[in-house]
Design a protein around this motif. Sequence first.
Motif, PDB file in Angstrom:
ATOM      1  N   TRP A   1       0.826  -1.203   0.000  1.00 12.53           N
ATOM      2  CA  TRP A   1       0.000   0.000   0.000  1.00 12.53           C
ATOM      3  C   TRP A   1       0.865   1.260   0.000  1.00 12.53           C
ATOM      4  CZ3 TRP A   1      -4.235   1.815  -1.543  1.00 12.53           C
ATOM      5  CH2 TRP A   1      -4.844   2.944  -0.983  1.00 12.53           C
ATOM      6  N   GLU A   2       1.957   1.225   0.754  1.00 13.41           N
ATOM      7  CA  GLU A   2       2.860   2.378   0.806  1.00 13.41           C
ATOM      8  C   GLU A   2       3.522   2.605  -0.556  1.00 13.41           C
ATOM      9  OE1 GLU A   2       6.796   3.973   3.291  1.00 13.41           O
ATOM     10  OE2 GLU A   2       5.745   2.151   3.933  1.00 13.41           O
ATOM     11  N   LEU A   3       3.991   1.520  -1.185  1.00 13.98           N
ATOM     12  CA  LEU A   3       4.617   1.633  -2.491  1.00 13.98           C
ATOM     13  C   LEU A   3       3.627   2.144  -3.539  1.00 13.98           C
ATOM     14  CD1 LEU A   3       6.978  -1.409  -3.238  1.00 13.98           C
ATOM     15  CD2 LEU A   3       7.464   1.017  -3.598  1.00 13.98           C
ATOM     16  N   PHE A   4       2.401   1.646  -3.462  1.00 10.19           N
ATOM     17  CA  PHE A   4       1.390   2.040  -4.435  1.00 10.19           C
ATOM     18  C   PHE A   4       1.118   3.542  -4.377  1.00 10.19           C
ATOM     19  CE2 PHE A   4      -2.967   2.589  -6.009  1.00 10.19           C
ATOM     20  CZ  PHE A   4      -2.881   1.928  -7.226  1.00 10.19           C
ATOM     21  N   GLY A   5       1.259   4.104  -3.183  1.00  7.84           N
ATOM     22  CA  GLY A   5       1.029   5.530  -3.030  1.00  7.84           C
ATOM     23  C   GLY A   5       2.201   6.398  -3.431  1.00  7.84           C
ATOM     24  N   GLN A   6       3.368   5.773  -3.649  1.00  4.30           N
ATOM     25  CA  GLN A   6       4.560   6.546  -3.946  1.00  4.30           C
ATOM     26  C   GLN A   6       4.790   6.798  -5.433  1.00  4.30           C
ATOM     27  OE1 GLN A   6       7.771   4.423  -2.078  1.00  4.30           O
ATOM     28  NE2 GLN A   6       7.145   4.999   0.001  1.00  4.30           N
ATOM     29  N   MET A   7       4.232   5.932  -6.284  1.00  8.40           N
ATOM     30  CA  MET A   7       4.468   6.068  -7.727  1.00  8.40           C
ATOM     31  C   MET A   7       3.328   5.399  -8.484  1.00  8.40           C
ATOM     32  SD  MET A   7       7.551   3.272  -8.122  1.00  8.40           S
ATOM     33  CE  MET A   7       8.288   3.690  -6.523  1.00  8.40           C
ATOM     34  N   PRO A   8       3.111   5.790  -9.750  1.00  6.52           N
ATOM     35  CA  PRO A   8       2.042   5.161 -10.537  1.00  6.52           C
ATOM     36  C   PRO A   8       2.462   3.778 -11.035  1.00  6.52           C
ATOM     37  CG  PRO A   8       3.175   6.803 -11.858  1.00  6.52           C
ATOM     38  CD  PRO A   8       3.758   6.900 -10.480  1.00  6.52           C
ATOM     39  N   PHE A   9       1.534   2.846 -11.005  1.00  2.00           N
ATOM     40  CA  PHE A   9       1.790   1.497 -11.516  1.00  2.00           C
ATOM     41  C   PHE A   9       0.811   1.186 -12.638  1.00  2.00           C
ATOM     42  CE2 PHE A   9       3.819   1.212  -7.378  1.00  2.00           C
ATOM     43  CZ  PHE A   9       4.967   0.477  -7.671  1.00  2.00           C
ATOM     44  N   ASP A  10       1.266   0.350 -13.581  1.00  2.00           N
ATOM     45  CA  ASP A  10       0.429  -0.062 -14.711  1.00  2.00           C
ATOM     46  C   ASP A  10      -0.270  -1.390 -14.442  1.00  2.00           C
ATOM     47  OD1 ASP A  10       1.244   2.061 -16.716  1.00  2.00           O
ATOM     48  OD2 ASP A  10       3.204   1.201 -16.203  1.00  2.00           O
ATOM     49  N   LEU A  11       0.209  -2.133 -13.435  1.00  2.00           N
ATOM     50  CA  LEU A  11      -0.359  -3.438 -13.110  1.00  2.00           C
ATOM     51  C   LEU A  11       0.065  -3.826 -11.701  1.00  2.00           C
ATOM     52  CD1 LEU A  11      -1.772  -6.151 -14.132  1.00  2.00           C
ATOM     53  CD2 LEU A  11       0.535  -6.918 -14.701  1.00  2.00           C
ATOM     54  N   VAL A  12      -0.831  -4.493 -10.985  1.00  2.00           N
ATOM     55  CA  VAL A  12      -0.506  -5.014  -9.655  1.00  2.00           C
ATOM     56  C   VAL A  12      -0.727  -6.518  -9.653  1.00  2.00           C
ATOM     57  CG1 VAL A  12      -1.075  -4.984  -7.191  1.00  2.00           C
ATOM     58  CG2 VAL A  12      -1.165  -2.852  -8.515  1.00  2.00           C
ATOM     59  N   ILE A  13       0.279  -7.263  -9.201  1.00  2.00           N
ATOM     60  CA  ILE A  13       0.155  -8.703  -8.989  1.00  2.00           C
ATOM     61  C   ILE A  13       0.083  -8.892  -7.480  1.00  2.00           C
ATOM     62  CG2 ILE A  13       1.242 -10.959  -9.289  1.00  2.00           C
ATOM     63  CD1 ILE A  13       2.663  -9.799 -11.759  1.00  2.00           C
ATOM     64  N   LEU A  14      -1.021  -9.403  -6.994  1.00  2.00           N
ATOM     65  CA  LEU A  14      -1.334  -9.337  -5.571  1.00  2.00           C
ATOM     66  C   LEU A  14      -1.678 -10.708  -5.004  1.00  2.00           C
ATOM     67  CD1 LEU A  14      -1.944  -7.564  -3.071  1.00  2.00           C
ATOM     68  CD2 LEU A  14      -4.225  -7.175  -4.025  1.00  2.00           C
ATOM     69  N   ASP A  15      -0.889 -11.165  -4.044  1.00  2.00           N
ATOM     70  CA  ASP A  15      -1.162 -12.434  -3.377  1.00  2.00           C
ATOM     71  C   ASP A  15      -2.373 -12.275  -2.462  1.00  2.00           C
ATOM     72  OD1 ASP A  15      -0.875 -15.060  -2.567  1.00  2.00           O
ATOM     73  OD2 ASP A  15       0.561 -14.587  -0.992  1.00  2.00           O
ATOM     74  N   LEU A  16      -3.249 -13.273  -2.439  1.00  2.00           N
ATOM     75  CA  LEU A  16      -4.461 -13.200  -1.633  1.00  2.00           C
ATOM     76  C   LEU A  16      -4.154 -13.296  -0.145  1.00  2.00           C
ATOM     77  CD1 LEU A  16      -7.585 -13.081  -1.916  1.00  2.00           C
ATOM     78  CD2 LEU A  16      -7.564 -15.575  -1.786  1.00  2.00           C
ATOM     79  N   MET A  17      -3.203 -14.162   0.201  1.00  2.00           N
ATOM     80  CA  MET A  17      -2.879 -14.398   1.614  1.00  2.00           C
ATOM     81  C   MET A  17      -1.605 -13.644   1.979  1.00  2.00           C
ATOM     82  SD  MET A  17      -5.384 -16.383   2.326  1.00  2.00           S
ATOM     83  CE  MET A  17      -4.953 -17.040   3.946  1.00  2.00           C
TER      84      MET A  17
END
Length: 234
Positions: free
Chosen positions: A38-54
């Motif tokens: 969440w902190e990284l996402f707020g620091q710069m724009p991303f074109d895609l997120v790969i996100l583990d459920l757990m």
Amino acid sequence: MTRILVVEDEPSYLEPLLFQLTREGYEAHGASTGEEGWELFGQMPFDLVILDLMLPGISGTTLCRRIRETHPVPIIMVTAKSTENDVIVGLEIGADDYVTKPYSFRELLARIHAVLRRTLERITPGPPTDGETLVCGPVTMEIASHEVHVNGTLTAFPLKEFEVLAYLIRNKGRVVTRQQLIGRVWGSDYVGDTKTLDVHIKRIRAKIEDDPTKPALLTTVRGVGYRISDEPSP
């Protein structure tokens, strides 16, 4: 350069994935907890997120909801589970696609390419659809405002459910094959299993049918696909 955020708590997945993505020419950033992601996402724009459920701390589902509240960036959910309920949860909260562990990098890379291509298609200007209204039985869809009314009641439809229903209504009275639906909504190069479509059809029926266990509006044409009609089937 396309920038990808990977949020994964298992080093055996995170480190090789970052390495492989970098080799493919992506700018890859990694986080091992939901908080870091969440902190990284707020620091710069991303074109895609790969996100583990757990994830430890902030779960993948919570992080996905937070991202969706602020940004339409495509999200591929990664899960060690593959039951229908897990798939539903991921899709409901806004994931564009999902893969289950263990996965091959080639499979994930194909998903990445497909999701990024579909995103580009959505933001590339095409034929104007502003003001388009689709009507079928109790369903009224306002394309420009992304609103769906069922029997006059505003009903929430996540993006993929909205796209599936819109395609069906644009072809109402005609049989739409499963492959046509998958190709139109997920892309002709989609490499995921067809359970994703099944989940979306099930959820659409739950919202538009009087009795989802006995669908009358959105019916299955066995061995072919689906048909939606103004007049309920007997």
